[in-house]
Design an enzyme around this catalytic site. Structure first.
Site, PDB file in Angstrom:
ATOM      1  N   LYS A 179       0.813  -1.215   0.000  1.00  0.00           N
ATOM      2  CA  LYS A 179       0.000   0.000   0.000  1.00  0.00           C
ATOM      3  C   LYS A 179       0.849   1.269   0.000  1.00  0.00           C
ATOM      4  CE  LYS A 179      -4.099  -2.028   2.049  1.00  0.00           C
ATOM      5  NZ  LYS A 179      -5.053  -1.826   0.986  1.00  0.00           N
ATOM      6  N   CYS A 180       2.111   1.123  -0.312  1.00  0.00           N
ATOM      7  CA  CYS A 180       3.040   2.251  -0.360  1.00  0.00           C
ATOM      8  C   CYS A 180       2.917   2.953  -1.718  1.00  0.00           C
ATOM      9  CB  CYS A 180       4.466   1.734  -0.168  1.00  0.00           C
ATOM     10  SG  CYS A 180       5.739   3.009  -0.240  1.00  0.00           S
TER      11      CYS A 180
END
Length: 164
Positions: free
Chosen positions: A38-39
């Site tokens: 989710k970066c």
């Protein structure tokens, strides 16, 4: 404390839970990366896989270590992480169990990596996901790259280490 040549003495768990010794990577150029699904830098999985495909036959290995320490950007289980990486980005380089890279619970490998190549005398911690450590064929840390630096920007350093 570990010495420079001690990279090969570490044992880590692959994402499937199987413990391996990093001595399996002797005589290889090793790129160690902390990753998170989710970066904002998640698309680097594609860049990393492209680099791996281009240089794996010449001795490059990439070791991906999922980390959830930065604003909970890797909440998935190890199995979910593996599924995400292989399905969305066709990752074939080695992935490992989720770890901490900073603090008292940091994986010993990361404690060692940060000691070998700190940002400054006072700042050793990993700053964010997709930070990279590049090691030569003897297990010595030669470079440390910030998260925003994509593999194409340090490709020459990889090639130089492969050709040493």
């Amino acid at each position: 404390m570990f010495k420079m040549s001690d990279f090969y003495k570490f044992k880590v768990n692959k994402i499937n839970g199987k413990e391996i010794e990093l001595s399996e990577y002797k005589n290889k150029v090793v790129l160690v990366v902390n990753v998170a699904s989710k970066c904002g830098f998640v698309k680097q999985y594609e860049n990393l896989e492209n680099m791996y495909q281009k240089y794996k036959d010449q001795g490059l290995v990439i070791l991906g270590f999922p980390c959830n320490q930065f604003f909970f950007q890797e909440p998935k289980t190890n199995q979910e992480i593996l599924s995400f990486c292989t399905t969305k980005y066709n990752v074939t380089f080695d992935m490992f169990e989720k770890i901490n890279v900073n603090g008292k619970e940091a994986n010993p490998l990361y404690t060692w990596l940060k000691e070998q190549m700190p940002w400054t005398a006072r700042a050793k911690n990993v700053k964010w996901n997709f930070e990279k450590f590049l090691l030569d064929k003897n297990g010595n840390v030669k470079y440390r790259f910030e998260s925003k630096k994509i593999p194409e920007e340090f490709e020459q350093e990889v090639v130089n280490l492969i050709n040493e």
